[in-house]
Design an enzyme around this catalytic site. Structure first.
Site, PDB file in Angstrom:
ATOM      1  N   GLU A 163       7.587  15.270  87.733  1.00 20.32           N
ATOM      2  CA  GLU A 163       8.578  15.905  88.604  1.00 20.32           C
ATOM      3  C   GLU A 163       8.409  15.559  90.084  1.00 20.32           C
ATOM      4  O   GLU A 163       8.143  16.442  90.921  1.00 20.32           O
ATOM      5  CB  GLU A 163       8.552  17.429  88.428  1.00 20.32           C
ATOM      6  CG  GLU A 163       8.819  17.888  87.014  1.00 20.32           C
ATOM      7  CD  GLU A 163       9.044  19.398  86.894  1.00 20.32           C
ATOM      8  OE1 GLU A 163       8.874  20.111  87.899  1.00 20.32           O
ATOM      9  OE2 GLU A 163       9.409  19.861  85.802  1.00 20.32           O
ATOM     10  N   GLU A 366       8.936  18.865  78.903  1.00 24.76           N
ATOM     11  CA  GLU A 366       8.759  20.295  79.180  1.00 24.76           C
ATOM     12  C   GLU A 366      10.063  21.008  78.893  1.00 24.76           C
ATOM     13  O   GLU A 366      11.139  20.489  79.216  1.00 24.76           O
ATOM     14  CB  GLU A 366       8.387  20.588  80.648  1.00 24.76           C
ATOM     15  CG  GLU A 366       6.977  20.240  81.032  1.00 24.76           C
ATOM     16  CD  GLU A 366       6.650  20.571  82.492  1.00 24.76           C
ATOM     17  OE1 GLU A 366       7.278  21.488  83.072  1.00 24.76           O
ATOM     18  OE2 GLU A 366       5.772  19.891  83.040  1.00 24.76           O
TER      19      GLU A 366
HETATM   20  C1  FCB Z   1       7.731  22.708  85.916  1.00 26.24           C
HETATM   21  C2  FCB Z   1       6.315  22.227  86.133  1.00 26.24           C
HETATM   22  C3  FCB Z   1       5.288  22.974  85.352  1.00 26.24           C
HETATM   23  C4  FCB Z   1       5.610  24.444  85.265  1.00 26.24           C
HETATM   24  C5  FCB Z   1       7.032  24.670  84.819  1.00 26.24           C
HETATM   25  C6  FCB Z   1       7.402  26.121  84.653  1.00 26.24           C
HETATM   26  O1  FCB Z   1       8.497  22.440  87.052  1.00 26.24           O
HETATM   27  O2  FCB Z   1       6.207  20.862  85.838  1.00 26.24           O
HETATM   28  O3  FCB Z   1       4.037  22.730  85.918  1.00 26.24           O
HETATM   29  O4  FCB Z   1       5.331  25.054  86.469  1.00 26.24           O
HETATM   30  O5  FCB Z   1       7.897  24.065  85.717  1.00 26.24           O
END
Ligand code: FCB
Length: 458
Positions: A163, A366
Site C-alpha cells: 500500500e 488483504e
Molecule cells: C491496511 C493495512 C493493514 C491493516 C489494514 C486494516 O491498510 O495494510 O496493515 O492496517 O489496513
C-alpha cells in the site's frame, strides 16, 4: 460456489503489527517506534513494542495457521531487523528469525508470501528525508537484495511494497501515519520514490533468481460520486483527482509506464520528481498484483465553503476533497466506521481487467473487517465477520466468472494486532488475542474460513 482448483487460501499480517520484541536481536528503530513515542499520535499511546509477541511465539502461531488449514501466509519483513541503520551493516540475528519462521511454515505445508515493506522504515533513514529523498529507492533495493538472497531458496512469492498510497499520503500528506508529515508535495515525492524503489527491487531480485514470483500490493477502490452535481461543480474534478491518486497513479505507472494526465497537469509538484528513465524502471514486468480491499470510495457533492477534509492549500488535506464530502455509510458498518461494500471489489477487479490489458494475475492480499464481539462461554460468535467474508468471497467469485484472473485470497488479519494510529482498539483477527495474557482464541469466523478452505468454496 467453487473456486478454481489451484486457488490459494491464506491470511495476512505485518511485522510491526504483530512481532513486538522491538529491541531484541539488534533490531533498530523504525519510524513507527518514533511515531508511537510522539504524544497524541496513536490512540491510548499504544505502540507495537510488545504487540502480540509473535517474535517469540511464532511456532505456536504457525500451529494455529496449520489448525485452520491455511495454504499460504502473507507476512512482512521488518527492515530495521535486517539493517538496523537502514543501510550498511546487516544484522544476521534478524535474518535468522525469518529463516526460522519460513522453515516452520514449510514444515507445516504453508506457503510463505513475504512483503518487503509494510511501513516500518528504519528511523535513521527518515532523518535523511525518508521516502522524500530520491536515494530511498536505492536504499530499498539494497535491502531487498539482502533479504531475497537469504530466503529465495524457500520463499517463492514476494511483494515489494504494501500500500504505497498509505505510506505516501497518510505518512507524508496528512500525517496521520508515521512519519507524521503534513505536506502534499512531499506525499507526491514519496509516492514517486516508493515506485522507483519497487522497480529497482524488482530488477535486483530478478537478477538473483528467475523462479521468484514478484509483485506489489496496492490498496485500491472504485471511486465515484453519488447523486448528481451540475456541470462545472468542483465535485467532478475532486473525484477525478481522487481516482488518479488512489488508483491510476499506481496502475498507470506500473503497467503502462505513464503517469495519469490528471496528475501531470498538476505541474512541477509531480514532474520535478520524474527523471529520465524512471518510468521504464517502475514499469518492469511483474508476475502478480496484490489488491487490498476494504470498502469503496463514495462521495457526495458538497457546497459548503470548506470543501471536505482537504483544502486547496494542502494544509492537513489530501488533494481531491474540494467540493465533495464522504457519502453516508452503507452496509454492516465496522468498528472502524467503514462501510461494507462487497460489490465494489467485483467492480474494482473487472475495471482493472478492462483498463489494463497486461494486468498480471491478481491476488486479494488483504480483505477483512474490525468487529469486536464478546467472548461467551469460551466462544466468540462473530457473525458479522462471517457475513463479511461470505459477501466478499462471493464478489471475488463473480469477478472470476466475469473473466478476471484472480488466483488467491488472504484474509486480513489472522490475529488481532496493533492497528497503527488506532492502537489496539480495532480487532481484525480471525483469531482473538488477549493483549494482557497473549492467549489466542480462534473466533467462529476462523472455523468458518477453515471450512471454506477445505471445500475450496462453499
Ligand atoms: C491496511 C493495512 C493493514 C491493516 C489494514 C486494516 O491498510 O495494510 O496493515 O492496517 O489496513
Amino acid at each position: 460456489m467453487k473456486f478454481p482448483a489451484d486457488f490459494l487460501w491464506g491470511s495476512a499480517t505485518s511485522s510491526y503489527q504483530i512481532e513486538g520484541a522491538a529491541t531484541t536481536d539488534g533490531r533498530g528503530k523504525s519510524i513507527w517506534d518514533v511515531f508511537c513515542e510522539t504524544p497524541g499520535k496513536v490512540i491510548n499511546a499504544d505502540s507495537g513494542a510488545v504487540a502480540i509477541d509473535h517474535y517469540n511465539r511464532y511456532e505456536q502461531d504457525v500451529d494455529v495457521m496449520s489448525s485452520l488449514g491455511l495454504q499460504a501466509y502473507r507476512f512482512s519483513i521488518a527492515w530495521p531487523r535486517i539493517m538496523p541503520n537502514g543501510t550498511g551493516k546487516i544484522e544476521k540475528r534478524g535474518l535468522d528469525f525469518y529463516d526460522r519462521l519460513v522453515d516452520k511454515l514449510l514444515e507445516k505445508g504453508i506457503m510463505p508470501l513475504a512483503t518487503l515493506y509494510h511501513w516500518d522504515l528504519p528511523a535513521e533513514l527518515e532523518d535523511k528525508g525518508g521516502w522524500t529523498n530520491r536515494d530511498s529507492a536505492s536504499w530499498f533495493a539494497d535491502y531487498a537484495a539482502v533479504v531475497h538472497e537469504a530466503l529465495q531458496d524457500r520463499v517463492k512469492m514476494w511483494a515489494t511494497l504494501n500500500e504505497p498510497w498509505v505510506s505516501a499520503f497518510l505518512g507524508y500528506g496528512i500525517g496521520i501515519h508515521a512519519p507524521g508529515i503534513k505536506d502534499p508535495a512531499k506525499a507526491f515525492q514519496a509516492a514517486h520514490h516508493l515506485l522507483l524503489g519497487h522497480g529497482k527491487a524488482i530488477e535486483v531480485m530478478r537478477s538473483q533468481s528467475s523462479d521468484s514470483s514478484l509483485g506489489i500490493v496496492l490498496n485500491m477502490a472504485p471511486v465515484y460520486l453519488e447523486g448528481t452535481a451540475p456541470a462545472g461543480h468542483p465535485a467532478h474534478e475532486a473525484i477525478e483527482l481522487q481516482d488518479a491518486i488512489l488508483n491510476k497513479l499506481w496502475m498507470n505507472t506500473l503497467l503502462k509506464g505513464q503517469y495519469p494526465k490528471t496528475l501531470i497537469n498538476l505541474g512541477p509538484v509531480i514532474t520535478d520528481s520524474i527523471h529520465e528513465g524512471d518510468l521504464a524502471e517502475i514499469s518492469r514486468p511483474i508476475d502478480w498484483m496484490g489488491v487490498n480491499y476494504y470498502q469503496d470510495s463514495r462521495s457526495v457533492p458538497d457546497d459548503s465553503a470548506g470543501g471536505g477534509v482537504m483544502d486547496s492549500t494542502g494544509n492537513g488535506a489530501l488533494p481531491g476533497s474540494k467540493g465533495v464530502k464522504p457519502a453516508p455509510l452503507v452496509g454492516e458498518v465496522t468498528d472502524f466506521g467503514w462501510s461494507t461494500t462487497p460489490d465494489g471489489l467485483r467492480r474494482l477487479l473487472v475495471d482493472m481487467r478492462d483498463s489494463y490489458e497486461n494486468l498480471p494475475p491478481v491476488y486479494i492480499t488483504e480483505n477483512g473487517a474490525a468487529y469486536d464481539d464478546p467472548i461467551v462461554d469460551g466462544k466468540i460468535n462473530d457473525t458479522r465477520r462471517i457475513k463479511f467474508i461470505n459477501e466478499h468471497l462471493k464478489a471475488v467469485h463473480q469477478a472470476i466468472e466475469q473473466g478476471v484472473d484472480v488466483r488467491g485470497y488472504m484474509h486480513w488479519s489472522l490475529f488481532d494486532n496493533f492497528e497503527w494510529a488506532e492502537g489496539y482498539r480495532q480487532r481484525f483477527g480471525l483469531v482473538h488475542v488477549d493483549f494482557e495474557t497473549q492467549v489466542r482464541l480462534p473466533r467462529e469466523s476462523s472455523w468458518h474460513y477453515a471450512r471454506i478452505i477445505s471445500n475450496n468454496g462453499f
